[in-house]
Write a protein that holds these residues in place. Structure first.
Motif, mmCIF file in Angstrom:
data_model
loop_
_atom_site.group_PDB
_atom_site.id
_atom_site.type_symbol
_atom_site.label_atom_id
_atom_site.label_comp_id
_atom_site.label_asym_id
_atom_site.label_seq_id
_atom_site.Cartn_x
_atom_site.Cartn_y
_atom_site.Cartn_z
ATOM 1 N N GLU A 125 48.196 41.395 14.277
ATOM 2 C CA GLU A 125 47.458 41.847 13.085
ATOM 3 C C GLU A 125 47.013 40.673 12.224
ATOM 4 O OE1 GLU A 125 50.094 44.669 11.270
ATOM 5 O OE2 GLU A 125 49.485 46.272 12.642
ATOM 6 N N THR A 126 47.864 39.659 12.085
ATOM 7 C CA THR A 126 47.521 38.476 11.291
ATOM 8 C C THR A 126 46.272 37.795 11.831
ATOM 9 O OG1 THR A 126 49.840 38.136 10.739
ATOM 10 C CG2 THR A 126 48.381 36.242 10.467
ATOM 11 N N PHE A 127 46.127 37.770 13.141
ATOM 12 C CA PHE A 127 44.984 37.115 13.781
ATOM 13 C C PHE A 127 43.787 38.049 13.973
ATOM 14 C CE2 PHE A 127 48.029 33.868 14.616
ATOM 15 C CZ PHE A 127 47.305 32.719 14.870
ATOM 16 N N ARG A 128 43.891 39.255 13.460
ATOM 17 C CA ARG A 128 42.865 40.285 13.679
ATOM 18 C C ARG A 128 42.566 40.427 15.168
ATOM 19 N NH1 ARG A 128 39.766 38.047 8.871
ATOM 20 N NH2 ARG A 128 40.454 39.352 7.128
ATOM 21 N N ALA A 129 43.604 40.352 15.956
ATOM 22 C CA ALA A 129 43.504 40.521 17.405
ATOM 23 C C ALA A 129 43.815 41.986 17.720
ATOM 24 C CB ALA A 129 44.477 39.578 18.107
ATOM 25 N N ALA A 130 43.930 42.318 18.992
ATOM 26 C CA ALA A 130 44.206 43.697 19.384
ATOM 27 C C ALA A 130 45.086 43.717 20.627
ATOM 28 C CB ALA A 130 42.895 44.432 19.672
ATOM 29 N N ILE A 131 45.929 44.722 20.699
ATOM 30 C CA ILE A 131 46.691 44.959 21.928
ATOM 31 C C ILE A 131 45.834 45.905 22.761
ATOM 32 C CG2 ILE A 131 48.765 46.012 22.912
ATOM 33 C CD1 ILE A 131 50.239 44.995 20.369
ATOM 34 N N VAL A 132 45.457 45.458 23.965
ATOM 35 C CA VAL A 132 44.536 46.239 24.794
ATOM 36 C C VAL A 132 45.219 46.880 26.003
ATOM 37 C CG1 VAL A 132 42.448 45.049 24.029
ATOM 38 C CG2 VAL A 132 43.712 44.150 25.988
ATOM 39 N N ASP A 133 46.499 46.546 26.226
ATOM 40 C CA ASP A 133 47.249 47.176 27.312
ATOM 41 C C ASP A 133 48.735 47.069 27.006
ATOM 42 O OD1 ASP A 133 47.265 48.351 30.109
ATOM 43 O OD2 ASP A 133 48.598 46.631 30.381
ATOM 44 N N ALA A 141 45.797 28.579 18.560
ATOM 45 C CA ALA A 141 46.884 28.911 17.627
ATOM 46 C C ALA A 141 47.595 30.187 18.053
ATOM 47 C CB ALA A 141 46.326 29.046 16.206
ATOM 48 N N MET A 142 46.841 31.178 18.478
ATOM 49 C CA MET A 142 47.438 32.446 18.932
ATOM 50 C C MET A 142 48.323 32.208 20.161
ATOM 51 S SD MET A 142 46.680 35.904 18.329
ATOM 52 C CE MET A 142 47.728 37.200 18.874
ATOM 53 N N ILE A 143 47.847 31.405 21.087
ATOM 54 C CA ILE A 143 48.616 31.089 22.297
ATOM 55 C C ILE A 143 49.939 30.420 21.903
ATOM 56 C CG2 ILE A 143 48.679 29.585 24.344
ATOM 57 C CD1 ILE A 143 45.604 30.191 24.591
ATOM 58 N N GLU A 144 49.873 29.452 20.994
ATOM 59 C CA GLU A 144 51.091 28.748 20.555
ATOM 60 C C GLU A 144 52.108 29.714 19.962
ATOM 61 O OE1 GLU A 144 52.337 25.611 20.992
ATOM 62 O OE2 GLU A 144 50.632 25.558 22.367
ATOM 63 N N LEU A 145 51.651 30.660 19.141
ATOM 64 C CA LEU A 145 52.565 31.616 18.511
ATOM 65 C C LEU A 145 53.145 32.618 19.511
ATOM 66 C CD1 LEU A 145 50.854 32.349 15.091
ATOM 67 C CD2 LEU A 145 53.037 31.203 15.478
ATOM 68 N N LEU A 146 52.415 32.891 20.591
ATOM 69 C CA LEU A 146 52.901 33.856 21.585
ATOM 70 C C LEU A 146 53.738 33.204 22.689
ATOM 71 C CD1 LEU A 146 49.786 36.208 21.899
ATOM 72 C CD2 LEU A 146 51.935 36.653 20.679
ATOM 73 N N LYS A 147 53.708 31.875 22.790
ATOM 74 C CA LYS A 147 54.480 31.178 23.832
ATOM 75 C C LYS A 147 55.960 31.552 23.856
ATOM 76 C CE LYS A 147 51.895 27.050 25.100
ATOM 77 N NZ LYS A 147 51.736 25.615 24.903
ATOM 78 N N PRO A 148 56.621 31.634 22.707
ATOM 79 C CA PRO A 148 58.060 31.972 22.740
ATOM 80 C C PRO A 148 58.374 33.319 23.399
ATOM 81 C CG PRO A 148 57.435 31.152 20.564
ATOM 82 C CD PRO A 148 56.171 31.328 21.344
ATOM 83 N N TYR A 149 57.396 34.221 23.472
ATOM 84 C CA TYR A 149 57.620 35.529 24.087
ATOM 85 C C TYR A 149 57.429 35.491 25.599
ATOM 86 C CZ TYR A 149 57.368 36.861 19.237
ATOM 87 O OH TYR A 149 57.609 36.940 17.892
ATOM 88 N N GLY A 150 56.904 34.377 26.090
ATOM 89 C CA GLY A 150 56.701 34.227 27.528
ATOM 90 C C GLY A 150 55.319 34.670 27.961
ATOM 91 N N ILE A 151 54.402 33.731 28.056
ATOM 92 C CA ILE A 151 53.047 34.054 28.517
ATOM 93 C C ILE A 151 53.080 34.163 30.036
ATOM 94 C CG2 ILE A 151 50.667 33.225 28.708
ATOM 95 C CD1 ILE A 151 51.016 31.999 25.916
ATOM 96 N N ARG A 152 52.757 35.344 30.524
ATOM 97 C CA ARG A 152 52.766 35.591 31.968
ATOM 98 C C ARG A 152 51.417 35.279 32.606
ATOM 99 N NH1 ARG A 152 55.986 41.331 32.366
ATOM 100 N NH2 ARG A 152 57.960 40.573 31.525
ATOM 101 N N VAL A 207 42.124 38.399 21.813
ATOM 102 C CA VAL A 207 41.796 37.676 20.588
ATOM 103 C C VAL A 207 40.411 37.060 20.729
ATOM 104 C CG1 VAL A 207 43.033 35.595 21.342
ATOM 105 C CG2 VAL A 207 42.594 35.937 18.910
ATOM 106 N N VAL A 208 39.615 37.196 19.669
ATOM 107 C CA VAL A 208 38.255 36.652 19.647
ATOM 108 C C VAL A 208 38.138 35.727 18.450
ATOM 109 C CG1 VAL A 208 35.794 37.206 19.423
ATOM 110 C CG2 VAL A 208 37.300 38.740 20.693
ATOM 111 N N GLY A 209 37.542 34.555 18.673
ATOM 112 C CA GLY A 209 37.345 33.622 17.569
ATOM 113 C C GLY A 209 36.945 32.258 18.091
ATOM 114 N N ASP A 210 37.039 31.258 17.220
ATOM 115 C CA ASP A 210 36.742 29.904 17.688
ATOM 116 C C ASP A 210 37.913 29.410 18.535
ATOM 117 O OD1 ASP A 210 38.700 28.991 15.845
ATOM 118 O OD2 ASP A 210 37.181 28.550 14.335
#
Length: 161
Positions: free
Chosen positions: A108-116, A135-146, A126-129
């Motif tokens: 929500e902070t990144f105005r992104a969306a869960i699509v699945d 930045a979004m990738i860095e914040l999601l890394k701790p959850y394990g990017i598959r 996530v859409v943006g520059d």
């Protein structure tokens, strides 16, 4: 001094054009950071948007070499004027149901969306520059990017030009 350039290339929509353009970059030792290709406002023409790095001399050489290719109609340095550049990222992360509210906060902070949503994973769009995607990738890394898929930058100059 090296910097990032965003170049738009209007080309005839013909088989092999992408290969010739990317081959030119490879032969000359120029790196393509990202490349997107799609239909343009003109029927029969496609627009390529290439992000590359170099100095002003490198950019000048790239432009001259591109114009030598038969299917290249126009080459524009979009980055020389104010522009809008966007990229799309799809990020699949491991996400047990107990972790999802925390992840939703980031989304929500990144105005992104869960699509699945799967039993133990989520796909975030996530859409943006490019910096926003990074930045979004860095914040999601701790959850394990598959899995991660990025489109590359597409761009236009601002205003009525």
């Amino acid at each position: 001094m090296n910097r990032k350039y965003t170049i738009a290339i209007l080309v005839n929509d013909q088989p092999g054009v992408l290969q010739r353009v990317s081959g030119l970059f490879g032969r000359r030792g120029y790196n393509i950071e990202s490349i997107t290709v799609g239909a343009s406002e003109e029927p029969g023409l496609s627009r390529m948007v290439i992000v590359t790095t170099g100095d002003d001399h490198t950019l000048e050489q790239i432009q001259k070499q591109l114009y030598k290719l038969i299917d290249v109609i126009k080459v524009i340095d979009i980055s020389s004027n104010p522009m809008v550049g966007r990229e799309l990222g799809l990020i699949k992360i491991g996400a047990e149901p107990s972790m999802r509210p925390e992840i939703l906060g980031i989304v929500e902070t990144f105005r992104a969306a869960i699509v699945d949503i799967g039993p133990s994973s989520l796909i975030v769009q996530v859409v943006g520059d490019s910096e926003k995607i990074d930045a979004m990738i860095e914040l999601l890394k701790p959850y394990g990017i598959r899995e991660l898929s990025r489109t590359g930058v597409t761009a236009m100059n601002r205003g009525a030009k």
